[in-house]
Design a protein around this motif. Sequence first.
Motif: not given
Length: 370
Positions: A150-162, A206-222
């Motif tokens: 239910a709060f996945h989008d809120a979490y993604v917003q946190y990741l976007d800001k970081a 699942t949380l860990w893998r999503f977080t790392i995948d998002y930072m690497r693949n979506t946000k391009k932090l390599h």
Amino acid sequence: MKKIQILCCIILFNSCAKGQLFGPSDRRATAETRELYYSMQRLQGAGILFGHHDDTGYGVNWKYDQDSSDVKSITGTYPAIYEWDLSKIEHDSINDINGLPFAVQKERVKEAYERGGINTWCWHMDNPTNGKTAWDTSRRTVADIIPGGAFHDAYVQYLDKAASYLADVKGKNGEQIPMLFRPFHELTGTWFWWCKNTCTPDEFKTLWRFTIDYMRNTKKLHNLLIVYSVSDFNSEADFMERYPGDGYVDFVGFDNYCFANTAAYAKNLDKRLALLDVIAAKHHKLACLAETGYLNIPQTDWWTNVLLPVISKYKTSYVLIWRNAGTEQYYAPYPGQQSAEDFKKFSEDSHLIFQNRLTPLSVYGEVGGK
């Protein structure tokens, strides 16, 4: 003696062939990040990198001062590793959880990089479901923020800001500064919303893998080297229960603090570092003692008679102590503190690497910080 130690370190550093090394878990890691990971592998056996949280941000009786460090005030040199916190970036705050302005933090990170130091981040992330602190364990947060929650989008917003903040931390040539990223630390404890009492092992993975995948693949932090850091564990099975997989981890470590019973601390630390050596070798990762220390260091010889004899036995990549928040909470000595002289001896031991021994090695290669 110091020159001899530095020369020996350089010889050992250069003698390790790159063909014997393993690459970062991110196959698209930047050149500087890849070179840093190779360098830290070469340093195994040459010495343990010493780190301090918020070292150049503030200390005992000072804050935000240029060219200041409690570690340097005793040893004459900075630590090799500098840890920072991302907490409150998720709310667009100008200061982190400890009151350090992010603008100052960013400058200190760049300075550390330019002198060849290594930066790492933890994140006491506020609870994305309600905005309460990282210590809010009132609900099963992880299930609510992973994909489908239910709060996945809120979490993604946190990741976007970081991610936006981290992407702007660059070297003089515009390169992304390599970072050791240590999310969800102390995950085997019970005090953070991501700990074992608030989620299942599969939910955490699942949380860990999503977080790392998002930072690497979506946000391009390599430029991220990932640190998996637990707290309590007494066996390899304990440590691996929530491990997200080798493709999502570069360092394996744990947090372990000293309290009044120093003998018990040393015994426990010895046991866990021995286990960690086995785990790291099996998974081709680097081992670290991600957080440790003795609050206000009441024992004058704690550094050389408690900590050093244990850590010097193992292939630990780095050891990091917690922050100096003033005279009521500090983990590194400052001028006049009773363990200062012993800390100076500790810093000069051949098993330890501070900034003065690290700088000549150019751990990022020719294109990185010097």
